[in-house]
Design an enzyme around this catalytic site. Structure first.
Site, PDB file in Angstrom:
ATOM      1  N   HIS A 159       0.834  -1.217   0.000  1.00 34.14           N
ATOM      2  CA  HIS A 159       0.000   0.000   0.000  1.00 34.14           C
ATOM      3  C   HIS A 159       0.864   1.261   0.000  1.00 34.14           C
ATOM      4  CE1 HIS A 159      -3.261  -2.774   1.235  1.00 34.14           C
ATOM      5  NE2 HIS A 159      -2.304  -3.292   1.994  1.00 34.14           N
ATOM      6  N   SER A 280      13.788  21.248 -16.766  1.00 33.21           N
ATOM      7  CA  SER A 280      12.570  22.031 -16.966  1.00 33.21           C
ATOM      8  C   SER A 280      12.899  23.294 -17.724  1.00 33.21           C
ATOM      9  CB  SER A 280      11.984  22.375 -15.599  1.00 33.21           C
ATOM     10  OG  SER A 280      11.157  23.510 -15.685  1.00 33.21           O
ATOM     11  N   LYS A 286      15.572  21.562 -11.799  1.00 31.84           N
ATOM     12  CA  LYS A 286      14.926  20.266 -11.995  1.00 31.84           C
ATOM     13  C   LYS A 286      15.788  19.205 -12.672  1.00 31.84           C
ATOM     14  CE  LYS A 286      11.240  19.323 -11.154  1.00 31.84           C
ATOM     15  NZ  LYS A 286       9.849  19.564 -11.413  1.00 31.84           N
ATOM     16  N   GLU A 293       8.516   8.334 -16.983  1.00 33.45           N
ATOM     17  CA  GLU A 293       7.132   8.792 -17.143  1.00 33.45           C
ATOM     18  C   GLU A 293       6.600   8.421 -18.529  1.00 33.45           C
ATOM     19  OE1 GLU A 293       6.677  12.984 -15.517  1.00 33.45           O
ATOM     20  OE2 GLU A 293       8.792  12.576 -15.171  1.00 33.45           O
TER      21      GLU A 293
END
Ligand code: ARG
Length: 462
Positions: A159, A280, A286, A293
Site C-alpha cells: 500500500h 525544466s 529540476k 514517465e
C-alpha cells in the site's frame, strides 16, 4: 495509374474514387513487411516450379526479380505507390514491370489473404526473438545491479506504506521474475503462430496441386494449417502478441512508477544519471525522470492497441474481412513501443545508483520490525492473532511516545507480555530481521544471493 496497370481490378468500371484509394491502402505501414513478403513469394514460386505450374526459367526470373526489388527497397530506391494498396501488390506490380509475363504467374494458387497471414507470422517470429533478446538484456541489468547491492537492505512496501525490511537485491530480482514470464509467454506465442497458412488461398484452398508442406518447410514453419477458412481469418496470434506486449508494458510501468517515486526528493532512494534525465524549461533546479514517465505513459497506447485488436476480431463474419488489415497498425504499434521501452529501461538500470546511505539511515523508521516481533511471540507460544494484538498495542504506544520498539526496556516489554525475554533485542532492528528470513524465496540477503547465482547461470545460457 491506369486501369490496365491494376490488373486485379478489371471487374470494376471507371476510375476508383481518390478518397477511397487512400482509405483502403495499407502500404504506408505494411511496407515494413517487404522482406517477409519477398521471402514468402520466393518459397511459393519454388513450390510452383516443383509442381510444374511454372517452368524453371520462369522461377529464375521471378527469384532474380524479387531479389532485385528487395535490394531496391533496402537502398531506398523503390518507389512506393499507395494506389497499389499494399506491399503485396506493390511487389507484384514491380515484378511484372521488371520481368513481364513470368511475373504474372507468381500469384498462381495464392490470395493476398493467405499471403498477408504468412507475412505477419514470419515478421512476428523474428520480432519475438528480438524482443526476447532485449528482455534478456534487461534481466541481466537487474542481476548485475542486484549483485552490486547484494548486502544492502531497504524498506519493502505494501500500500506504499513501510511494511517489512527487504534485501535490495530481492527487490531488483522481483523484476527479473516478471520479465522471465514475459520471455516465456513470447516464446509460447511464437510456437503457436509458427504454422503456414500458405495454400489456403482466399478461403477455400485451391484446385491446383499446391504442395503446402514444401512452402511450410522452406519458410521454417513447424506445420501447415489444416482448415483454410480458419487459416485466412485467424489473427489470434496477433491478439496474443499484443497482449504479451501489454503485459511487458505493465511490468515496465510498475518499475517506472517505483523509480519515479524513489528518485523524488522525498524518497531520494535512487539517482538516475544526468544523461537519462531531462530538465525544466522554467525551473532551473529540476532533474526529471521523463523517460520513466514516458514508459508509464506509452503503456496506455499499448493497452489501446490490445483493446483495438480484440475489437477488430469481434463480430467479423467467418472468412477474411478487410477489417483484418487494421491488425498490423496495432501489432506494430505495440511492438515498437515495447522495443524502445525495453531499450530505455535497460539504459536506466545501468545508469542508476541506489543511495544506500540515505536508505539505511531511515531504515529504523516506521516499525519495519513489528511483524518479526509478532513472530518472536509466536515462537514463545503466543497464538499469532494474540501476538499481532500485543505488538499492535506496543507500536501504537511507541508512536505516541516517539520511540522505536528497540528503545523499550525489558520491563516495559514485560507489561505487554511476560513471555518477552532479553533475547527480544535480537529480533528487533532491520539488520537482525533480514538475516532471519528463513522461508524459501524470502526477501532476505541469503536467499537473494542464491537467486543471483541462479539467474547468472540461467541467463548466461541464452
Ligand atoms: N492489405 C490486406 C491486409 O492487410 C491484404 C489482404 C487483402 N485481401 C483482400 N481480399 N482485399 O489484410
Amino acid at each position: 495509374m491506369t486501369k490496365s496497370e491494376k490488373s486485379w481490378e478489371k471487374r470494376l468500371t471507371g476510375q476508383p474514387d481518390e478518397l477511397m484509394v487512400d482509405f483502403v491502402q495499407s502500404l504506408t505501414y505494411d511496407k515494413r513487411l517487404y522482406k517477409y513478403d519477398i521471402v514468402g513469394s520466393i518459397a511459393h514460386a519454388q513450390m510452383l516450379a516443383e509442381q510444374n505450374l511454372i517452368t524453371m526459367d520462369e522461377l529464375k526470373k521471378i527469384k532474380d526479380g524479387l531479389l532485385e526489388i528487395s535490394q531496391e527497397i533496402d537502398q531506398g530506391r523503390f518507389e512506393f505507390d499507395a494506389r497499389l494498396e499494399d506491399i503485396h501488390m506493390a511487389v507484384e506490380a514491380a515484378l511484372i514491370k521488371k520481368i513481364g509475363d513470368a511475373g504474372k504467374k507468381l500469384h498462381t494458387g495464392r490470395s493476398r489473404n493467405d499471403q498477408v497471414s504468412t507475412d505477419i507470422r514470419l515478421w512476428m517470429r523474428d520480432q519475438i526473438e528480438i524482443l526476447r533478446a532485449k528482455i534478456t538484456l534487461l534481466q541481466n541489468g537487474f542481476v548485475k545491479m542486484a549483485d552490486k547491492y547484494a548486502d544492502d537492505v531497504m524498506p519493502g512496501y505494501t500500500h506504499l506504506q513501510r511494511a517489512q525490511p527487504i534485501a535490495v537485491p530481492a527487490y531488483l530480482l522481483s523484476f527479473v521474475e516478471q520479465f522471465e514470464r514475459d520471455f516465456i509467454r513470447l516464446g509460447n506465442c511464437s510456437k503457436l503462430l509458427n504454422i503456414s497458412p500458405l495454400g489456403s488461398g482466399a478461403l477455400a484452398g485451391s484446385t491446383l496441386p499446391l504442395d503446402r508442406k514444401s512452402t511450410a518447410k522452406q519458410l521454417g514453419f513447424s506445420d501447415i494449417s489444416y482448415n483454410s477458412i480458419d487459416a485466412v481469418s485467424d489473427r489470434d496470434f496477433c491478439a496474443e502478441f499484443v497482449f504479451d506486449c501489454a503485459l511487458i508494458m505493465a511490468h515496465l510501468s510498475r518499475l517506472a512508477e517505483d523509480w519515479i517515486i524513489y528518485s523524488s526528493g522525498e524518497f531520494d532512494f535512487i539517482r538516475i544519471d544526468d544523461s537519462l534525465c531531462t530538465s525544466s524549461s522554467m525551473m532551473p533546479q529540476k532533474r526529471n525522470p521523463d523517460v520513466l514517465e514516458l514508459i508509464r505513459g506509452k503503456t496506455g497506447s499499448v493497452y489501446g492497441s490490445l483493446m483495438a485488436m480484440l475489437t477488430i476480431l469481434k463480430a467479423q463474419p467467418t472468412g477474411y474481412n478487410r477489417d483484418l488489415q487494421e491488425d498490423k497498425i496495432h501489432v506494430f504499434n505495440a511492438s515498437d513501443i515495447v522495443s524502445s521501452s525495453l531499450d530505455m529501461a535497460a539504459a536506466i538500470i545501468s545508469h542508476t545508483k541506489f543511495n544506500t546511505k540515505k536508505i539505511s539511515a531511515g531504515l529504523e523508521e516506521g516499525f519495519l520490525d513489528a511483524t518479526a516481533l509478532s513472530e518472536y511471540l509466536v515462537v514463545k507460544g503466543v497464538p499469532f492473532r494474540q501476538a499481532h494484538g500485543i505488538v499492535g498495542s506496543l507500536v501504537a504506544d511507541c508512536e505516541k511516545a516517539g520511540k522505536k520498539l528497540a528503545d523499550l526496556g525489558l520491563d516495559e516489554f514485560k507489561k505487554y507480555s511476560t513471555l518477552i525475554e532479553a533475547d527480544v533485542y535480537q529480533q528487533l532492528g532491520v539488520a537482525n530481521i533480514v538475516s532471519k528470513y528463513t522461508t524459501e524465496g524470502s526477501a532476505g540477503p541469503k536467499q537473494a544471493k542464491e537467486q543471483i547465482a541462479y539467474w547468472q547461470k540461467q541467463l548466461a545460457q541464452r
